[in-house]
Design an enzyme around this catalytic site. Structure first.
Site, PDB file in Angstrom:
ATOM      1  N   CYS A 190       0.839  -1.202   0.000  1.00  0.00           N
ATOM      2  CA  CYS A 190       0.000   0.000   0.000  1.00  0.00           C
ATOM      3  C   CYS A 190       0.870   1.247   0.000  1.00  0.00           C
ATOM      4  O   CYS A 190       1.475   1.594   1.026  1.00  0.00           O
ATOM      5  CB  CYS A 190      -0.911  -0.015   1.234  1.00  0.00           C
ATOM      6  N   CYS A 233      -0.429   4.134   2.290  1.00  0.00           N
ATOM      7  CA  CYS A 233      -0.213   3.901   3.728  1.00  0.00           C
ATOM      8  C   CYS A 233       1.258   4.051   4.090  1.00  0.00           C
ATOM      9  O   CYS A 233       1.593   4.670   5.095  1.00  0.00           O
ATOM     10  CB  CYS A 233      -0.641   2.492   4.138  1.00  0.00           C
ATOM     11  N   ASP A 234       2.146   3.458   3.299  1.00  0.00           N
ATOM     12  CA  ASP A 234       3.547   3.336   3.715  1.00  0.00           C
ATOM     13  C   ASP A 234       4.513   4.225   2.936  1.00  0.00           C
ATOM     14  O   ASP A 234       5.667   4.384   3.367  1.00  0.00           O
ATOM     15  CB  ASP A 234       4.001   1.866   3.574  1.00  0.00           C
TER      16      ASP A 234
END
Ligand code: NAP
Length: 305
Positions: free
Chosen positions: A133, A136-137
């Site tokens: 992701c 997200c990261d």
């Protein structure tokens, strides 16, 4: 008496659109969602191809979908479906973690889950430099050396996002042509991303418990070599989350087969979005599936009278 006219499993775009249409048609409707509504849309940085909305974050679009469905009276039950059975009366019983609910018609919108590369180092280093992701990261890898694996829409779209965080992004694809739509490939080619075409990842290597390098096979030259990377983002496709409905007919990859009304091989049971065997998976097509399924679920309920 069933608890609901229509139950929907999964609150992604397909499920939320079905919830909106079904509730708006006056059917008592609930979505059963195990996490938060929005599905994979939630983790997309920017969506530019949903008609009528220009550029919008995945989070914002998911929020709009949910607000609109709830605005028409669709309920959301936050729970996990353990199993689904059909009662003798033909109703659907969803056995949830904490209770059970029944409905006259059922719409499956469970989507798909990411696939792994299945190479040494991948699972051990997930969360330590390996990610699935970018939204997200990605921020953890600002200015770092990033590898993106895959050649579909997800890989290319997420690679575009990562080029905003680092000027050292490389995309590795196992073939010499991308599967992704031409428009998004052109967008990536306009950045300074580098490409490793016709390459396989052999292993993801660690130093001090986190990703330090990746070993590749260049299929054009048959050369194997290792290059330093700080982060590896894997986008090599999805597998359908269709195990919950063993009674439905599926294709060889596990996608649920439906007719034009989104009805499966089981009467009164519909499937929409990424879990369905459709050739083109988009947020807009999932939403369209949801609208169609809700309409025909309502017709199906009328036919029971
Ligand atoms: P996908 O379209 O199935 O692409 C997966 C990619 O990973 C392919 O390029 C495939 O290579 C590669 N791959 C598969 N297994 C691999 C392995 N073991 N090792 C290395 N590479 C591997 O999956 P996706 O990109 O996740 O997209 C899923 C669906 O969502 C698609 O229908 C897509 O169109 C849709 N989607 C749409 C958008 C958008 O329109 N904005 C955004 C994201 C996703 P090959 O090409 O050689 O098979």
């Amino acid at each position: 008496m069933a608890d609901y006219d229509v139950l929907i499993v999964g609150g992604g775009p397909g499920g939320l659109a079905a919830g909106q249409y079904s509730a708006r048609a006056g059917r008592k409707t609930a979505i059963v969602e195990e996490m938060s509504c929005g599905g994979q849309t939630m983790i997309i940085d920017e969506i530019e191809n949903y008609p009528g909305l220009g550029r919008i974050s995945g989070y914002k679009l998911a929020q709009k979908f949910e607000e609109q469905a709830e605005g028409f009276g669709c309920e959301v039950i936050y729970d996990q479906v353990q199993s689904i059975e059909q009662t003798q009366e033909g109703e659907f019983r969803l056995n949830l973690f904490s209770s059970s609910v029944t409905s006259k018609a059922l719409i499956i919108s469970t989507g798909a889950k990411h696939r792994n590369l299945d190479v040494p180092g991948e699972s051990e280093l997930t969360g330590h430099g390996v990610s699935y992701c970018a939204t997200c990261d990605g921020p953890f890898f600002k200015g770092k050396k990033i590898l993106v694996c895959g050649g579909g829409d997800s890989a290319i779209q997420e690679a575009v996002y990562l080029t905003k965080l680092s000027d050292n992004v490389t995309v590795c694809h196992r073939r010499d042509a991308f599967r992704a739509q031409a428009g998004v490939v052109a967008k990536l080619k306009a950045t300074n991303a580098k490409f490793k075409m016709n390459h396989n990842v052999i292993s993801i290597n660690a130093a001090d418990g986190k990703v330090s390098s990746v070993t590749f096979l260049n299929k054009s030259t048959n050369e194997q070599y290792t290059e330093d990377f700080d982060g590896v983002f894997v986008f090599v496709g999805m597998d359908p989350r269709s195990e919950i409905v063993p009674m439905c007919e599926k294709d060889s990859a596990g996608y649920i087969i439906t007719d034009n009304t989104m009805m499966t091989s089981v009467k009164g049971l519909f499937a929409v979005g990424d879990v369905r065997n459709t050739p083109f998976r988009q947020i807009v097509t999932a939403a369209s599936d949801g609208a169609i399924a809700a309409h025909y679920a309502s017709e199906y309920i009328d036919s029971l009278k």
